[in-house]
Design a protein around this motif. Structure first.
Motif, PDB file in Angstrom:
ATOM      1  N   PHE A   1       5.126   6.315   8.542  1.00 50.39           N
ATOM      2  CA  PHE A   1       5.865   5.058   8.512  1.00 50.39           C
ATOM      3  C   PHE A   1       4.872   3.891   8.570  1.00 50.39           C
ATOM      4  N   THR A   2       5.252   2.779   7.950  1.00 48.94           N
ATOM      5  CA  THR A   2       4.425   1.587   8.099  1.00 48.94           C
ATOM      6  C   THR A   2       4.552   1.059   9.525  1.00 48.94           C
ATOM      7  N   ASP A   3       3.610   0.241   9.914  1.00 50.17           N
ATOM      8  CA  ASP A   3       3.640  -0.332  11.274  1.00 50.17           C
ATOM      9  C   ASP A   3       4.931  -1.104  11.516  1.00 50.17           C
ATOM     10  N   SER A   4       5.445  -1.762  10.481  1.00 51.84           N
ATOM     11  CA  SER A   4       6.673  -2.537  10.629  1.00 51.84           C
ATOM     12  C   SER A   4       7.900  -1.644  10.756  1.00 51.84           C
ATOM     13  N   ALA A   5       7.825  -0.443  10.193  1.00 50.96           N
ATOM     14  CA  ALA A   5       8.986   0.443  10.189  1.00 50.96           C
ATOM     15  C   ALA A   5       9.105   1.263  11.474  1.00 50.96           C
ATOM     16  N   ARG A   6       8.001   1.565  12.110  1.00 55.82           N
ATOM     17  CA  ARG A   6       8.052   2.469  13.274  1.00 55.82           C
ATOM     18  C   ARG A   6       9.003   1.988  14.370  1.00 55.82           C
ATOM     19  N   PRO A   7       8.993   0.716  14.747  1.00 51.32           N
ATOM     20  CA  PRO A   7       9.925   0.281  15.810  1.00 51.32           C
ATOM     21  C   PRO A   7      11.388   0.394  15.413  1.00 51.32           C
TER      22      PRO A   7
ATOM     23  N   ASP B   1       0.850  -1.196   0.000  1.00 47.91           N
ATOM     24  CA  ASP B   1       0.000   0.000   0.000  1.00 47.91           C
ATOM     25  C   ASP B   1       0.881   1.239   0.000  1.00 47.91           C
ATOM     26  N   VAL B   2       1.475   1.550  -1.155  1.00 46.54           N
ATOM     27  CA  VAL B   2       2.400   2.671  -1.246  1.00 46.54           C
ATOM     28  C   VAL B   2       1.640   3.948  -1.586  1.00 46.54           C
TER      29      VAL B   2
END
Length: 283
Positions: A167-173, A132-133
């Protein structure tokens, strides 16, 4: 000190301003008529709330009276007294809390040491492990798998909340900071492309007090920064004439950081002028 301008004087400034605005907005308006989108050149009109018609209005700023400028009579933020229009100090009093917040943010950013090691990875973190870009019409230059590898092989150090929130959910951490709206004055720094683009937002929010020349100076800075932002992004925009800044390479990182420093130098006097404007309005 107050300066009073005759109709002949202020209309020449107004005309010059409108000509400058038309040169900046005409491409966007033509694309809008054709229902075409441009991921670089339309950004300032789609991300920020200021519309072309708002930019067309010339604002002289505080301390200037415009003789016979009846079009400002009744316009919010202005008063028309003794045949002359000028910005209304009462409007600044009503907006004092907002002006103080902007002043706090800009002043803190001005005083903080700029950082030049983020390499534009915020755009990469926005497409990390997702289909989903944001710019689905444009391919990823390295493809999805290699784009994810770039994110995973770098330290992500984004200090700007309005970039981080996409940020994507995976990128935030993976980000070493977790910016919030509340922490924005504590984290924002003058090397950040988005913080410097946002000078246009703050100049616009301070209208009608911001002199229009300053608003457009900030607009032009933001336009130029957006170009680097997307050239360094994971998207392939070569079909639009944008050569990539390959931040996944040593040479690309050096090119990005050098451009970042130039933009920080351009932004600093604009940020100072906005701080000075806030101080004037709050005094």
């Amino acid at each position: 000190m107050t300066v009073t301008l005759s109709p002949a004087e202020w209309t020449s400034y107004e005309t010059a301003h409108r000509n400058r605005v038309e040169a900046l907005v005409s491409g966007h308006l033509e694309r809008r008529r054709r229902r075409e989108a441009h991921p670089v050149e339309d950004f300032l009109f789609t991300y920020y709330p200021t519309r072309p018609n708002q930019l067309r209005v010339w604002h002289p700023g505080p301390g200037v009276r415009l003789l016979g400028a009846t079009q400002y009579d009744g316009r919010r933020g202005y008063k028309y007294v003794d045949g002359a229009a000028s910005v209304d100090p009462a409007e600044a009093e009503r907006r004092a809390d907002s002006i103080r917040w902007i002043r706090r943010l800009l002043g803190a950013t001005l005083d903080r040491q700029p950082q030049f090691g983020c390499f534009g990875l915020h755009e990469w973190a926005m497409v990390y492990r997702t289909s989903d870009v944001r710019h689905e019409s444009w391919p990823l230059r390295l493809g999805s798998e290699r784009t994810d590898q770039v994110v995973e092989s770098h330290k992500i150090a984004c200090s700007h909340f309005d970039a981080f929130r996409f940020f994507t959910d995976s990128a935030r951490p993976r980000n070493v900071l977790q910016p919030t709206r509340e922490s924005q004055p504590q984290l924002e720094q003058g090397g950040c492309l988005h913080a410097n683009m946002d000078l246009y937002k703050w100049a616009s929010k301070l209208m009608p007090f911001t002199p229009s020349a300053l608003v457009l100076d900030c607009f032009e800075l933001a336009r130029d920064i957006r170009t680097l932002d997307m050239r360094a992004s994971p998207y392939d925009l070569s079909a639009l004439g944008y050569s990539p800044v390959p931040i996944e390479t040593t040479a690309g990182k050096a090119e990005y950081a050098a451009a970042q420093r130039i933009f920080a130098e351009r932004a600093r006097p604009l940020r100072q002028r906005l701080v000075d404007l806030c101080d004037e309005l709050l005094s």
